[in-house]
Design an enzyme around this catalytic site. Structure first.
Site, PDB file in Angstrom:
ATOM      1  N   GLY A   1     -28.030  23.874  -1.030  1.00 60.27           N
ATOM      2  CA  GLY A   1     -26.900  23.636  -1.915  1.00 60.27           C
ATOM      3  C   GLY A   1     -26.835  24.679  -3.007  1.00 60.27           C
ATOM      4  O   GLY A   1     -27.812  25.369  -3.280  1.00 60.27           O
TER       5      GLY A   1
ATOM      6  N   THR B   1     -23.105  25.546 -10.196  1.00 63.30           N
ATOM      7  CA  THR B   1     -22.906  26.431 -11.332  1.00 63.30           C
ATOM      8  C   THR B   1     -24.224  26.790 -11.995  1.00 63.30           C
ATOM      9  O   THR B   1     -24.427  27.910 -12.434  1.00 63.30           O
ATOM     10  CB  THR B   1     -22.022  25.734 -12.388  1.00 63.30           C
ATOM     11  OG1 THR B   1     -21.068  24.936 -11.694  1.00 63.30           O
ATOM     12  CG2 THR B   1     -21.329  26.741 -13.256  1.00 63.30           C
TER      13      THR B   1
ATOM     14  N   VAL C   1     -30.183  25.148  -4.825  1.00 68.12           N
ATOM     15  CA  VAL C   1     -31.263  24.266  -4.416  1.00 68.12           C
ATOM     16  C   VAL C   1     -31.720  24.622  -3.007  1.00 68.12           C
ATOM     17  O   VAL C   1     -30.901  24.862  -2.118  1.00 68.12           O
ATOM     18  CB  VAL C   1     -30.823  22.791  -4.463  1.00 68.12           C
ATOM     19  CG1 VAL C   1     -31.991  21.890  -4.116  1.00 68.12           C
ATOM     20  CG2 VAL C   1     -30.290  22.456  -5.832  1.00 68.12           C
TER      21      VAL C   1
ATOM     22  N   ASP D   1     -28.327  10.193 -20.453  1.00 64.51           N
ATOM     23  CA  ASP D   1     -27.352  10.422 -19.375  1.00 64.51           C
ATOM     24  C   ASP D   1     -27.657   9.522 -18.179  1.00 64.51           C
ATOM     25  O   ASP D   1     -27.638   9.961 -17.033  1.00 64.51           O
ATOM     26  CB  ASP D   1     -27.332  11.890 -18.958  1.00 64.51           C
ATOM     27  CG  ASP D   1     -26.040  12.220 -18.205  1.00 64.51           C
ATOM     28  OD1 ASP D   1     -25.086  11.411 -18.286  1.00 64.51           O
ATOM     29  OD2 ASP D   1     -25.981  13.260 -17.542  1.00 64.51           O
TER      30      ASP D   1
END
Ligand SMILES: [Zn+2]
Ligand SMILES: [Zn+2]
Lengths: 393, 353
Positions: free
Chosen positions: A58, A61, A65, A178
């Site tokens: 993957g 921005t 990965v 988060d």
């Protein structure tokens, strides 16, 4: 745990051996020791040599990965997250990356994603070696109506694991800031792993202001919408409460397109914060009375209509996690101590929990997304300022 | 689109399990799944008993929250619950729109009628304009009450022969069950006789210990034979169903292990504790400096001075268990220290939690 805290010094040296400090992002902090440059390089090479990087799974921005494994053991899979150099930061590394490394390195718990190693590659990019999570995240499970059915015992097990991760952060004076279903990954053994510490910080000293621009807005507590600068661990408990509600409804409980709409959704769902139910709230910078007539606090009967699946005790817990006044909200410890976890049904064993086989692609999706689109000093990506003009009128 | 309208897709044959209690079919041969036509969420019979025996309750499947009643639960006819629901809807519609071709003058009229009926059915199945479709169904039912009744009678007569055949099948099933009961009775009688024999032998002055042991062994032997026969029968059934993946022996072990684990109560903290070794947190330290924190500008956001006391003390005491000789010459880190220590939460730590 206290004992652990107090063992700091002995452990510090251990830590150095597992996590290479070569090209460390901490080299500008006073508490870090700087090994000679050549030693650092050697350590780094040694660390890097431990892993074999396989194909890219993957890109995003902030990071690419890769799937990888230990050189010594091809069956032990890891995800290698290669942080891209950010040109807008002098150090070449964003604050988020530093935070993430710092906190992941510090927090070791079965329900917090493990950072195995950090090393830099030739191009000076930082590589984080993280647990490989082939089963995606909690959001995927919630959304997959067609293939995944689950019940109260599963919800309880997931909340126990998320609760433990949150409590462990707080117990070590870290605010995650988060928490949301897509940041809760599912390991092969069914354990949940709280991830993405890009917005995390240590508890603030008295009078030390913190930013209110944290937590993805659907999971953000009202005090942050009111721009509170002095808040506590219960901001994360609110987020966990939203996750609990979402697990039951199988869709987001509080949502909206703009911050204004989300705040309105909070009021519609739970009631209007007033001086009576939240003393001092009107002194918060951005406090605003929504449209009159004031919507009263939501009753338990109303909550039972929507969350009957949880049972009365579960609804008590949900309501206490979603208390508007942060001082009335449960702490993460009180969440775990709640009766809900003691009564039947017993939480499902991790291995028996339903999970979605997300595969490599999803593992990469989860990691590359990188923090959220908000946070301090992140230019255009910072969460939009709250616009209360319209509401004040 | 209605959130609860979606019905779970067909479940896979292997490893079929109850989504509520996670009992697996291969572990419990007698497990039955039930559905309620309110939402078609499947769950096992014991979950239905547990949850709905005290009256109506919310469906335990997350995301549903429909109120369900015990009485309406039934065994699904189809493995595909989507199909189950469609069949139910079709049956319901067909009970109301029950005209037959002979009722119409022309074939075209009949076809038009069938078309309209299919529209209503399709909408109900696909959850399109459900309210409108339901209203149409109700309106037709109200307007044609008499006709529907008489049509129903007519259809029933045709069905009677079919029903007679079903009765016969039921009968033969009953006979089979009877045979099984007889067999059971026989083994019971066998045991009874063994016991009588033992008593007789004891009366006759035999060695009690020896006789008892012999008798027990005989009984155990017979039980073993029966058990093996049963196992063979079950595995034969499994083979017939093409799903023989687990032997009886493996099954038993698994069940026992589960029961063992179940005994420990659930610990939400999973063995960790927040006890601090070197201090007990006080309610208040009287640090005037922090009095201002009680003002609403500071307190209404939830800032908690106790969290700070806890951290300050923790940091003050951190390092107490460390001897100078052990540590390097680095200065102790301030904030980052808290977490570095946590690396020790790994299993190799010798701490007792
Ligand atoms: Zn249901
Ligand atoms: Zn069940």
């Amino acid at each position: 745990m206290a004992k652990l805290q107090e063992k700091t010094l002995t452990l510090l040296s251990n830590n150095k051996s597992t996590i290479s400090t070569a090209n460390s992002p901490f080299s500008d902090t006073s508490n870090d020791y700087a090994p000679p440059a050549d030693l650092a390089a050697a350590l780094n090479e040694q660390e890097k040599h431990k892993y074999i990087r396989l194909k890219q799974i993957g890109s995003g921005t902030y990071a690419n990965v890769y799937k990888g494994h230990l050189r010594a053991d091809p069956s032990s899979l890891v995800a290698i997250k290669k942080m891209k150099v950010q040109t807008d930061y002098k150090e070449g590394l964003s604050m988020d990356s530093i935070r993430e490394i710092k906190f992941l390195q510090e927090l070791s718990h079965p329900n917090i994603i493990a950072l195995h190693s950090v090393f830099s590659s030739k191009d000076q990019n930082i590589n984080l070696v993280i647990e490989f999570m082939p089963h995606g995240d909690l959001e995927m499970v919630i959304k997959d109506h067609d293939h995944v059915a689950y019940g109260l015992a599963d919800v309880k097990a997931w909340m126990g694991m998320l609760g433990r991760a949150t409590w462990f952060c707080h117990e070590n004076f870290v605010l995650h800031r988060d928490i949301k279903p897509s940041n809760v990954l599912i390991a092969a053994d069914g354990q949940l792993k709280l991830s993405d510490f890009g917005l995390a910080r240590s508890f603030a000293d008295p009078y030390q202001p913190m930013t209110h621009l944290v937590i993805t807005n659907w999971y953000r507590p009202p005090e942050l919408f009111y721009k509170a600068k002095y808040y506590s661990g219960v901001v994360d408990v609110w987020s966990c409460g939203c996750v609990l509600a979402q697990l039951v409804l199988r869709s987001a409980y509080i949502h909206g397109e703009t911050d204004m709409q989300v705040l309105d959704a909070i009021v519609q769902a739970l009631g209007q914060p007033t001086e009576e139910n939240w003393p001092g709230v009107s002194k918060l910078e951005n406090y605003v009375m929504m449209k009159p007539p004031t919507r009263p606090l939501t009753s338990k009967a109303e909550m039972m209509n929507l969350f009957g699946t949880l049972g009365p005790v579960g609804v008590d817990l949900l309501m206490a996690m979603l208390a508007l006044d942060p001082r009335k909200r449960l702490t993460s410890k009180q969440v775990l101590e709640h009766e809900f976890f003691k009564i039947a049904p017993r939480p499902t064993k991790a291995a028996d929990l339903p999970k979605k086989g997300g595969g490599e692609k999803q593992a990469a999706e989860d990691l590359k997304r990188k923090a959220t689109l908000l946070g301090e000093g992140r230019g255009g990506k910072v969460a939009k300022k709250l616009d209360f003009g319209a509401a004040r009128r | 689109m209605q959130r609860n309208g979606a019905v779970p897709a067909p479940f896979e044959d292997a490893e079929e399990e109850c989504p509520i209690c996670h009992s697996k079919r291969y572990l419990r041969k007698d497990m039955k799944f039930m559905i309620n036509p309110e939402c078609y969420h499947k769950m096992c019979e014991s979950c239905v008993d547990r949850i709905f025996s005290h009256g109506p309750a919310a469906c335990p499947v997350a995301g549903c929250n429909k109120t369900l009643r015990r009485a309406r639960f039934r065994k699904p006819t189809f493995r595909d619950l989507q199909m189950e629901r469609e069949v139910d809807i079709r049956r319901r519609v067909a009970e109301v729109f029950n005209r037959e071709e002979v009722d119409f003058d022309t074939l075209k009229d009949y076809n038009d009628y069938l078309n309209d009926v299919e529209d209503v059915t399709f909408n109900l199945i696909q959850n399109i304009d459900v309210e409108e479709a339901e209203a149409k169904l109700d309106a037709y039912a109200a307007a044609n009450k008499q006709l529907i009744q008489s049509n129903m009678k007519r259809a029933k007569e045709g069905v009677d022969t079919f029903r007679a055949r079903q009765e016969a099948a039921k009968e033969s099933a009953q006979q089979r069950r009877k045979a099984a009961l007889q067999e059971e009775e026989e083994t019971r009688r066998e045991e009874e006789e063994e016991r009588r024999n033992l008593l007789k032998a004891l009366d006759a002055g035999g060695d009690a210990e020896v006789l008892t042991r012999q008798s027990q062994e005989a009984m155990r032997y017979r039980a073993q034979i029966r058990k093996e026969a049963l196992a063979n029968e079950i595995s034969a059934n499994e083979n017939a169903n093409g799903s023989a993946q687990f032997t009886i022996r493996g099954l038993k072990k698994h069940v026992e292990k589960e029961e063992e684990e179940e005994e420990k109560p659930y610990d939400p903290f999973d063995g960790l504790s927040d006890k601090r070794e070197y201090f007990v947190l006080q309610e208040d330290y009287g640090w005037e400096n922090y009095d201002r924190l009680n003002k609403p500008e500071y307190s209404a956001g939830g800032y908690n001075i106790h969290e700070y006391y806890n951290r300050a003390l923790c940091e003050a005491f951190s390092g107490l268990g460390v001897f100078i000789g052990d540590s390097s010459d680095e200065a102790p880190p301030a904030v980052a220290s808290a977490g570095a220590a946590l690396a020790a939460a790994s299993p190799m730590s010798d701490d007792v939690f």
